[in-house]
Write a protein that holds these residues in place. Sequence first.
Motif, short mmCIF file in Angstrom:
data_model
loop_
_atom_site.label_atom_id
_atom_site.label_comp_id
_atom_site.label_asym_id
_atom_site.label_seq_id
_atom_site.Cartn_x
_atom_site.Cartn_y
_atom_site.Cartn_z
N GLY A 46 25.08 -54.97 43.73
CA GLY A 46 25.60 -54.49 42.45
C GLY A 46 27.06 -54.07 42.54
O GLY A 46 27.87 -54.39 41.67
N CYS A 47 27.40 -53.35 43.60
CA CYS A 47 28.79 -52.92 43.79
C CYS A 47 29.71 -54.12 43.98
O CYS A 47 30.82 -54.15 43.42
CB CYS A 47 28.89 -51.98 44.99
SG CYS A 47 28.20 -50.34 44.71
N GLU A 49 29.28 -57.20 42.89
CA GLU A 49 29.41 -57.89 41.60
C GLU A 49 30.39 -57.16 40.69
O GLU A 49 31.23 -57.77 40.04
CB GLU A 49 28.04 -58.03 40.94
CG GLU A 49 27.14 -59.03 41.62
CD GLU A 49 25.71 -59.03 41.07
OE1 GLU A 49 25.40 -58.21 40.17
OE2 GLU A 49 24.91 -59.84 41.56
N SER A 50 30.29 -55.83 40.66
CA SER A 50 31.18 -55.03 39.81
C SER A 50 32.62 -55.11 40.30
O SER A 50 33.55 -55.28 39.50
CB SER A 50 30.71 -53.58 39.81
OG SER A 50 31.59 -52.77 39.06
N ARG A 51 32.83 -55.00 41.61
CA ARG A 51 34.19 -55.08 42.15
C ARG A 51 34.79 -56.45 41.87
O ARG A 51 35.97 -56.55 41.50
CB ARG A 51 34.19 -54.75 43.65
CG ARG A 51 33.83 -53.29 43.93
CD ARG A 51 33.85 -52.95 45.41
NE ARG A 51 35.20 -52.93 45.94
CZ ARG A 51 36.06 -51.93 45.79
NH1 ARG A 51 35.70 -50.85 45.10
NH2 ARG A 51 37.27 -51.99 46.32
N HIS A 54 35.87 -56.78 38.24
CA HIS A 54 37.05 -55.97 37.91
C HIS A 54 38.28 -56.37 38.72
O HIS A 54 39.31 -55.69 38.67
CB HIS A 54 36.74 -54.49 38.10
CG HIS A 54 35.80 -53.96 37.07
ND1 HIS A 54 34.43 -53.93 37.26
CD2 HIS A 54 36.02 -53.49 35.82
CE1 HIS A 54 33.86 -53.43 36.18
NE2 HIS A 54 34.79 -53.16 35.29
#
Length: 74
Positions: A46-47, A49-51, A54
């Motif tokens: 999840g981290c 994918e988010s990084r 962004h």
Amino acid sequence: MKRLLVILREEEAGGYFVECPQIPGCFSEGDTKEEALANIQEAILGCLESRHAHGLPLFVSAETSEVEIPRLPS
């Protein structure tokens, strides 16, 4: 497949806290070691994918080292 270092700590109140130092803010927990490790795998994905979404670097540099402590508090 990439292997990442995670830090697993047993909590005084029970359960385990786990974090991935190469990914800022990436941590999880679980009632058992196995659950905590499974949960951090999901948190890492999840981290990442988010990084990625962004435009942030996926990982930060991390080094480990040892330091000598001359004495412990009494």
